[in-house]
Write a protein that holds these residues in place. Structure first.
Motif: not given
Length: 180
Positions: A141-168
């Motif tokens: 039920g949790e919403l994942l916000p819109q974000m910019t990602v690279s091809r392949g695996w990316n890690v998004y830390d939900r405890s940190v604001a979106l931005g440079d390096g999140n996701p990485r």
């Protein structure tokens, strides 16, 4: 005698193919970390890749190569192999669970723990999301916000604001710690 020679040469290959997968040290897997907390007496800890892909493809896979090693009271190190290409863009987590019925599957009712790190797989670089997760998924039920990602695996830390390096973008993931 000649007809037995090819069979004799193939036998070791056939036996090797039937053997178990190599168990590696936790740090030698694509994803590694620690599991902590009180899991009760003699837990059968396993890991599963759970998540949802686009278009709708729910994953609950605990058959992926892994190794969980006790390092003391209520503390374990683990290693887990991420699939090279899950097949679809999606949002996933590796969760720890007590395999109470010893069937090597994450089953409803088994004790589960996860963290605040989301694994996002994208077949191409670009914009991903937003995405709602099914209510039936742990933490759903949790919403994942819109974000910019690279091809392949990316890690998004939900405890940190979106931005440079999140996701990485990531190749090997360490310190993917899970606790109850």
């Amino acid at each position: 005698m000649r007809s037995l020679l090819p069979a004799a040469l193939l036998l070791p290959l056939i036996l090797a193919a039937c053997g178990q997968q190599e168990v590696k040290a936790p740090a030698d897997y694509a994803l590694s970390g620690t599991i902590g907390g009180d899991w009760g007496a003699s837990p059968r800890l396993r890991l599963a890749l759970v998540g949802t892909g686009v278009p709708v493809a729910v994953t609950n896979d605990s058959g992926i190569a892994q190794n969980v090693v006790s390092t003391g009271v209520n503390m374990w190190q683990y290693g887990f192999d991420l699939p090279g290409i899950p097949g679809v863009a999606g949002v996933y987590q590796v969760v720890a669970f007590d395999d109470a019925n010893n069937d090597a599957r994450l089953t409803l009712g088994e004790t589960v723990a996860r963290n605040r790190l989301w694994l996002i797989f994208s077949p191409a670089a670009g914009t991903f999301g937003p995405l709602d997760l099914p209510e039936s998924w742990p933490g759903g039920g949790e919403l994942l916000p819109q974000m910019t990602v690279s091809r392949g695996w990316n890690v998004y830390d939900r405890s940190v604001a979106l931005g440079d390096g999140n996701p990485r973008s990531v190749g090997k993931i360490t310190n993917y710690d899970i606790s109850r």
